[in-house]
Design an enzyme around this catalytic site. Sequence first.
Site, PDB file in Angstrom:
ATOM      1  N   TRP A  49     -18.430  83.106 -28.750  1.00 44.56           N
ATOM      2  CA  TRP A  49     -17.453  82.013 -28.751  1.00 44.56           C
ATOM      3  C   TRP A  49     -18.025  80.859 -29.560  1.00 44.56           C
ATOM      4  O   TRP A  49     -19.246  80.753 -29.709  1.00 44.56           O
ATOM      5  CB  TRP A  49     -17.115  81.576 -27.325  1.00 44.56           C
ATOM      6  CG  TRP A  49     -18.276  81.067 -26.517  1.00 44.56           C
ATOM      7  CD1 TRP A  49     -19.061  81.781 -25.663  1.00 44.56           C
ATOM      8  CD2 TRP A  49     -18.793  79.718 -26.492  1.00 44.56           C
ATOM      9  NE1 TRP A  49     -20.037  80.978 -25.114  1.00 44.56           N
ATOM     10  CE2 TRP A  49     -19.889  79.707 -25.598  1.00 44.56           C
ATOM     11  CE3 TRP A  49     -18.440  78.527 -27.131  1.00 44.56           C
ATOM     12  CZ2 TRP A  49     -20.634  78.545 -25.334  1.00 44.56           C
ATOM     13  CZ3 TRP A  49     -19.190  77.367 -26.874  1.00 44.56           C
ATOM     14  CH2 TRP A  49     -20.269  77.398 -25.973  1.00 44.56           C
ATOM     15  N   GLU A  91     -28.156  69.067 -22.707  1.00 37.89           N
ATOM     16  CA  GLU A  91     -27.968  70.109 -23.726  1.00 37.89           C
ATOM     17  C   GLU A  91     -28.290  69.591 -25.126  1.00 37.89           C
ATOM     18  O   GLU A  91     -28.841  70.313 -25.954  1.00 37.89           O
ATOM     19  CB  GLU A  91     -26.527  70.633 -23.704  1.00 37.89           C
ATOM     20  CG  GLU A  91     -26.126  71.376 -22.432  1.00 37.89           C
ATOM     21  CD  GLU A  91     -26.737  72.773 -22.328  1.00 37.89           C
ATOM     22  OE1 GLU A  91     -27.350  73.237 -23.300  1.00 37.89           O
ATOM     23  OE2 GLU A  91     -26.594  73.387 -21.249  1.00 37.89           O
ATOM     24  N   GLU A  97     -27.661  78.167 -27.737  1.00 36.38           N
ATOM     25  CA  GLU A  97     -27.646  76.950 -26.919  1.00 36.38           C
ATOM     26  C   GLU A  97     -27.002  75.775 -27.660  1.00 36.38           C
ATOM     27  O   GLU A  97     -26.384  74.911 -27.046  1.00 36.38           O
ATOM     28  CB  GLU A  97     -29.079  76.567 -26.518  1.00 36.38           C
ATOM     29  CG  GLU A  97     -29.692  77.433 -25.434  1.00 36.38           C
ATOM     30  CD  GLU A  97     -29.161  77.078 -24.048  1.00 36.38           C
ATOM     31  OE1 GLU A  97     -28.648  75.969 -23.857  1.00 36.38           O
ATOM     32  OE2 GLU A  97     -29.281  77.935 -23.151  1.00 36.38           O
ATOM     33  N   HIS A 111     -23.612  74.616 -26.804  1.00 37.68           N
ATOM     34  CA  HIS A 111     -23.314  73.975 -25.513  1.00 37.68           C
ATOM     35  C   HIS A 111     -23.154  72.458 -25.666  1.00 37.68           C
ATOM     36  O   HIS A 111     -22.160  71.881 -25.220  1.00 37.68           O
ATOM     37  CB  HIS A 111     -24.427  74.276 -24.493  1.00 37.68           C
ATOM     38  CG  HIS A 111     -24.609  75.736 -24.228  1.00 37.68           C
ATOM     39  ND1 HIS A 111     -25.627  76.234 -23.458  1.00 37.68           N
ATOM     40  CD2 HIS A 111     -23.900  76.820 -24.643  1.00 37.68           C
ATOM     41  CE1 HIS A 111     -25.541  77.542 -23.407  1.00 37.68           C
ATOM     42  NE2 HIS A 111     -24.506  77.927 -24.126  1.00 37.68           N
ATOM     43  N   GLU A 115     -32.879  78.108 -16.716  1.00 44.84           N
ATOM     44  CA  GLU A 115     -31.616  78.749 -17.104  1.00 44.84           C
ATOM     45  C   GLU A 115     -30.742  78.949 -15.870  1.00 44.84           C
ATOM     46  O   GLU A 115     -29.527  78.776 -15.922  1.00 44.84           O
ATOM     47  CB  GLU A 115     -31.870  80.095 -17.803  1.00 44.84           C
ATOM     48  CG  GLU A 115     -32.561  79.984 -19.156  1.00 44.84           C
ATOM     49  CD  GLU A 115     -31.690  79.389 -20.262  1.00 44.84           C
ATOM     50  OE1 GLU A 115     -30.518  79.065 -20.031  1.00 44.84           O
ATOM     51  OE2 GLU A 115     -32.216  79.255 -21.380  1.00 44.84           O
ATOM     52  N   THR A 134     -29.269  75.537 -14.886  1.00 37.72           N
ATOM     53  CA  THR A 134     -28.125  75.117 -15.716  1.00 37.72           C
ATOM     54  C   THR A 134     -26.923  76.012 -15.457  1.00 37.72           C
ATOM     55  O   THR A 134     -25.785  75.555 -15.487  1.00 37.72           O
ATOM     56  CB  THR A 134     -28.465  75.110 -17.223  1.00 37.72           C
ATOM     57  OG1 THR A 134     -29.106  76.343 -17.558  1.00 37.72           O
ATOM     58  CG2 THR A 134     -29.383  73.963 -17.583  1.00 37.72           C
ATOM     59  N   ASP A 173     -23.243  81.846 -20.579  1.00 37.41           N
ATOM     60  CA  ASP A 173     -24.374  81.952 -21.527  1.00 37.41           C
ATOM     61  C   ASP A 173     -25.700  81.750 -20.788  1.00 37.41           C
ATOM     62  O   ASP A 173     -26.682  82.461 -21.007  1.00 37.41           O
ATOM     63  CB  ASP A 173     -24.303  80.844 -22.594  1.00 37.41           C
ATOM     64  CG  ASP A 173     -23.531  81.247 -23.838  1.00 37.41           C
ATOM     65  OD1 ASP A 173     -22.895  82.332 -23.827  1.00 37.41           O
ATOM     66  OD2 ASP A 173     -23.555  80.471 -24.813  1.00 37.41           O
ATOM     67  N   GLU A 174     -25.726  80.729 -19.930  1.00 38.57           N
ATOM     68  CA  GLU A 174     -26.968  80.408 -19.207  1.00 38.57           C
ATOM     69  C   GLU A 174     -27.399  81.599 -18.349  1.00 38.57           C
ATOM     70  O   GLU A 174     -28.586  81.904 -18.235  1.00 38.57           O
ATOM     71  CB  GLU A 174     -26.803  79.166 -18.312  1.00 38.57           C
ATOM     72  CG  GLU A 174     -26.209  77.930 -18.995  1.00 38.57           C
ATOM     73  CD  GLU A 174     -27.105  77.270 -20.035  1.00 38.57           C
ATOM     74  OE1 GLU A 174     -28.073  77.895 -20.475  1.00 38.57           O
ATOM     75  OE2 GLU A 174     -26.792  76.120 -20.422  1.00 38.57           O
ATOM     76  N   HIS A 214     -29.045  84.156 -20.490  1.00 36.54           N
ATOM     77  CA  HIS A 214     -30.401  83.713 -20.834  1.00 36.54           C
ATOM     78  C   HIS A 214     -31.344  83.856 -19.641  1.00 36.54           C
ATOM     79  O   HIS A 214     -32.504  84.223 -19.800  1.00 36.54           O
ATOM     80  CB  HIS A 214     -30.382  82.257 -21.319  1.00 36.54           C
ATOM     81  CG  HIS A 214     -29.601  82.060 -22.588  1.00 36.54           C
ATOM     82  ND1 HIS A 214     -29.132  80.842 -23.003  1.00 36.54           N
ATOM     83  CD2 HIS A 214     -29.214  82.953 -23.539  1.00 36.54           C
ATOM     84  CE1 HIS A 214     -28.501  80.984 -24.160  1.00 36.54           C
ATOM     85  NE2 HIS A 214     -28.525  82.260 -24.498  1.00 36.54           N
TER      86      HIS A 214
END
Length: 396
Positions: free
Chosen positions: A95, A138, A176, A179, A229, A232, A261-262, A265
């Site tokens: 995305w 971020e 990242e 974000h 991670e 977040t 996403d976090e 990770h």
Amino acid sequence: MALKLNPLPFQSQKSLSFGLPPMTTIRSPRVFMASTLRSGSKEVENLKKPFTPPREVHVQVTHSMPPQKIEIFKSLEDWAEQNILIHLKPVEKCWQPQDFLPDPASDGFEEQVKELRERAKELPDDYFVCLVGDMVTEEALPTYQTMLNTLDGVRDETGASLTSWAVWTRAWTAEENRHGDLLNKYLYLSGRVDMRQIEKTIQYLIGSGMDPRTENSPYLGFIYTSFQERATFISHGNTARQAKEHGDLNLAQICGTIASDEKRHETAYTKIVEKLFEIDPDGTVVSFADMMRKKISMPAHLMYDGRDDNLFENFSAVAQRLGVYTAKDYADILEFLVGRWKVENLTGLSGEGRKAQDYVCGLAPRIRKLEERAAGRAKQGPVIPFSWIFDRQVQL
Ligand SMILES: [Fe+2]
Ligand SMILES: [Fe+2]
């Protein structure tokens, strides 16, 4: 182990992490002086400084990992390629911030911005304080890439190194980077926040860096990133849930997408530490205990907006009260990691290893108990202005 002492004297004791026991810190005398001034004159004072000195640092310990252990990370190159790089998403499948924002090239742009702003009106000020704090965190991404490249044996030696570790760090940074971009653009369009104050906060924060106390050790570094991670993931997940409760589904999707996403990770970093537990259980459990004894500081713990000397603590207090990120989450993450790495089941440890194992396995319940006691004693916090929202007042 090289131990470099900061020449400044110990001056203050203060807690950076949610009601946990205070840690000893060293504060720059210049900033310490500035903290006695009223906020108006402080900004004038800051104008005279060419740059802001680091606001708060511990005794700086470097290269604490025995050099022969660097070989472990070299020997894990192929393993990392097959087991860690698979957690990256190809750019073409990722995305992008633009997927969630009004399209400036479309005829409907102004209408879409209007709708976004109408929805943002329904969100309370304290919610915006949390969202801005998350966005500022971020946006200090250069600091986190730097931090990863301090780690012996895994750093990107050239800026374009082809080792699996370097490939991971660059691609992780690139993921990242979306974000902060997305949250920044959303907040800009929302019209609810003082962008200039926020931009200053970001500039101050990147200039200050961070002090994660990972000592160039990839053991400490990857334990730290595993924790962060997940932290977040939890906080972006909570801002998503609360946006939904306030009826803003678009913002809920923004925060939820970042949270996912976090999570990915977190999976990668916890897998690296799981592997370290397999190869070197003693060294890894001792590192885990070391990191937890020092406490996991939040990446943006040095944040400053030119006015509020306790900006991070105040932001954290609002996040705690709103349930965006709390002391209970801290204990939960620790407990999750202890379970994820099966720390309780480790056998054949040295005396030091067993002590470390006992410490980390018993720590989460102890933190919870301390926290419950502190919460029982806590009075309602004061109401203070946040420059990020034009000095509107928010309850701590
Ligand atoms: Fe992030
Ligand atoms: Fe992250």
